[in-house]
Design an enzyme around this catalytic site. Structure first.
Site, PDB file in Angstrom:
ATOM      1  CB  CYS A   1      -1.184   0.206   1.054  1.00  7.28           C
ATOM      2  SG  CYS A   1      -2.588   1.216   1.126  1.00  7.28           S
TER       3      CYS A   1
ATOM      4  CG  HIS B   1      -3.600  -3.949   3.046  1.00  6.94           C
ATOM      5  ND1 HIS B   1      -2.475  -3.099   3.876  1.00  6.94           N
ATOM      6  CD2 HIS B   1      -4.617  -2.806   2.771  1.00  6.94           C
ATOM      7  CE1 HIS B   1      -2.500  -2.203   3.791  1.00  6.94           C
ATOM      8  NE2 HIS B   1      -3.280  -1.346   3.521  1.00  6.94           N
TER       9      HIS B   1
ATOM     10  CD  GLU C   1      -0.920  -6.031   5.493  1.00  5.53           C
ATOM     11  OE1 GLU C   1      -1.255  -4.784   5.820  1.00  5.53           O
ATOM     12  OE2 GLU C   1      -0.682  -6.142   4.589  1.00  5.53           O
TER      13      GLU C   1
ATOM     14  CB  SER D   1      -1.179 -12.637  37.537  1.00  2.00           C
ATOM     15  OG  SER D   1      -1.116 -12.970  35.891  1.00  2.00           O
ATOM     16  N   GLY D   2      -1.191 -15.782  37.493  1.00  4.82           N
ATOM     17  CA  GLY D   2      -1.713 -16.902  37.149  1.00  4.82           C
ATOM     18  C   GLY D   2      -2.623 -17.079  35.376  1.00  4.82           C
ATOM     19  N   GLY D   3      -1.656 -15.279  34.932  1.00  6.80           N
ATOM     20  CA  GLY D   3      -2.391 -15.261  33.595  1.00  6.80           C
ATOM     21  C   GLY D   3      -1.596 -15.848  32.365  1.00  6.80           C
ATOM     22  CB  VAL D   4      -1.646 -15.965  28.657  1.00 10.24           C
ATOM     23  CG1 VAL D   4      -0.774 -16.647  27.718  1.00 10.24           C
ATOM     24  CG2 VAL D   4      -3.074 -16.955  28.910  1.00 10.24           C
ATOM     25  CG  ASP D   5       1.400 -12.141  28.435  1.00  8.15           C
ATOM     26  OD1 ASP D   5       1.000 -12.616  28.326  1.00  8.15           O
ATOM     27  OD2 ASP D   5       0.882 -10.738  28.862  1.00  8.15           O
TER      28      ASP D   5
END
Length: 525
Positions: free
Chosen positions: A86, A181, A183, A235-239
């Protein structure tokens, strides 16, 4: 000897398109490492990065405007293939002597491009034959300006009815431009086009896989921290969960995880975190029950921004106290991911406007004087999830809906009290349970319950009740930048409402939020 997963790499120069991060994610999905940099990089930086190929992203600017962004000249002298998307195609055209003009017929949305010439990038790639029997591609356009004259030594590969130069190429130099695009998923063959560019034209190997990323990360972590000890806020979160397992694989019990139970978590979440990480995976976890401390600090605070800052401040205080007890610790681990790095870089330019304090970003005191370990800083969220699966984390845990860093602190409107949190936890658990039972959980992007600090009259049996109100919220979104409210079935909503009112003593009314983003945000606070 581990594989050098960064050996082949693509450099993406960002001209400001909303889709630029999507380009990077698509390249990673192909199995090739890439990085996203601002368009105004220096020759020295490009040389040091040593890319196998370069992609110029789209952007909102016009090449016809004075002072509009241009690709660094070295991009075209580095001896590697270049793909302009683009705006990237337009600036490449202008910089090689072509012409770009503002078009009276703008193209936004679906278009069909007719392939008119052979190209190494598109050979064998098509969606269909058009009415003239020519191969064509179904693509997604989003542009106002268009190339009206291509540079010398470039040829036209494809066009549309309104865009005579939809794909251009200089095959000798391996420079390509596409006005659409590739993507986005609306361009049906977009991923094949990017694969052809990265794997065939740039001759990259697909070395970027979950297993190889884990192996590489473990080696680098061992090199970075040596025999030192590391502390991590879990924290128990994904990261933070994936960060914990990577570090545990690398250094074992020299990792200490601090799990701060702030009283703002989901139903039974603290128990689940301890059972999963201390029990199943055998991590060394310090569990800090701190509900009273957080709720005391939040007493009397109604402003959402002030609540966030208070929760962040108290977390740092609690974490700092626990960290100071770990005299042997030399490193602090954080679950920073690549979009955080990109966002921080953008904020440093002064161009970003803060709508809310970021839910998941906080600071720790400088006096802690710990080195920083960020095992995920090269990874997008979807890559973190894939690595989590490879490490043995349950699919359901890795694919839970987003949960804000301040937790229920921003889902209880106004002042946060224990009574409100307890009611909200129960109501939210019912909503999520019913979504799973109805096979709707994975069909919405995010769902949760909000506690409203207002009372409403209700009838229970032969008596009146005057209790609290909660709102259900469910949205559908691709990128969380915009979102539509989810059209959940009425009978489903009725079932959830009945369960909450009958099972949660203290709630007399349930409403459903039908606000989109914009104008509303996904979270209420």
């Amino acid at each position: 000897m581990t594989t050098n997963i960064h050996q082949h790499r693509i450099l993406i120069l960002d001209f400001g398109s909303q889709y630029t991060q999507l380009i990077a994610r698509r390249i990673r999905e192909i199995g090739v490492y890439c990085e996203l940099w601002a368009w105004d990089v220096t020759e020295e930086q490009i040389r040091e990065f040593n890319p196998s190929g370069i992609i110029l992203s789209g952007g909102p600017e016009s090449t016809t405007a004075q002072g509009s962004p241009r690709a660094p000249e070295y991009v075209f002298n580095a001896g590697v293939p270049v793909l302009g998307v683009c705006y990237g195609m337009q600036t490449m055209s202008v910089q090689f002597g072509g012409k770009v003009e503002d078009s009276t017929e703008r193209e936004f949305g679906y278009a069909q491009v007719e392939i008119k010439a052979e190209s190494a990038l598109f050979r064998g790639i098509q969606d269909s034959l058009n009415e003239q029997g020519k191969p064509s591609l179904d693509v997604w356009m989003s542009h106002g300006d268009k190339v009206t004259a291509i540079p010398e030594d470039f040829i036209t590969i494809a066009s549309t009815d309104t865009c005579p130069f939809a794909i251009i190429a200089n095959e000798e130099k391996r420079f390509y431009g596409v006005q659409f695009h590739p993507e986005v998923t609306h361009t049906h063959q977009g991923q094949r086009i990017l694969e052809r560019f990265v794997l065939d034209v740039c001759q990259c190997e697909a070395l970027w896989t979950p297993a190889s990323i884990i192996e590489d990360t473990v080696v680098r972590l061992r090199e970075q921290v040596g025999e030192d000890h590391v502390i991590l806020g879990l924290s128990g979160g994904v990261d933070s969960s994936v960060t914990a397992l990577l570090l545990h694989r690398a250094i074992g019990n020299r990792l200490t995880c601090v799990f701060v139970d702030n009283g703002l978590l989901r139903l039974n979440e603290a128990t689940q975190v301890m059972e999963m990480f201390a029990g199943k995976f055998g991590l060394n976890i310090v569990h800090v029950p701190a509900e009273d401390r957080f709720l005391t600090a939040l007493a009397g605070i109604n402003d959402p921004e002030e609540k966030r800052k208070t929760i962040g401040r108290v977390f740092v205080e609690v974490f700092d106290e626990e960290a100071s007890k770990q005299a042997q610790v030399k490193w602090l681990a954080q679950g920073t991911i690549y979009p955080d790095v990109i966002e921080s870089a953008a904020s440093a330019t002064g161009k970003a406007h803060v709508i809310k304090s970021h839910h998941n970003v906080g600071g720790l005191p400088e006096e802690m004087k710990l080195g920083l370990v960020e095992p995920l800083k090269e990874l997008f969220k979807d890559e973190v999830r894939k690595i989590g699966l490879e490490l043995g984390l349950p699919y359901d845990m890795l694919n839970r809906h987003p949960f804000p860093g301040p937790g229920l602190g921003v889902r209880v409107l106004g002042e946060v009290k224990k009574e409100y949190c307890d009611l909200l936890r129960q109501a939210d658990a019912i909503f999520i349970e019913e979504l799973h039972k109805a096979d709707l959980y994975n069909k919405v992007s995010q769902a949760f319950t909000v506690f409203l600090p207002v009372r409403s009259v209700g009838v229970m049996g032969d008596g009146r009740k005057y209790d609290w109100v909660v709102s259900l919220r469910a949205v559908e979104t691709i990128d969380f930048m915009t979102a539509h409210w989810a059209h959940l079935p009425y009978d489903f909503l009725g079932r959830v409402s009945n369960r909450i009112i009958n099972e949660v003593n203290g709630i007399s009314r349930v409403v459903y939020d039908v606000s989109g983003k914009p104008p509303a945000t996904i979270e209420w606070e």
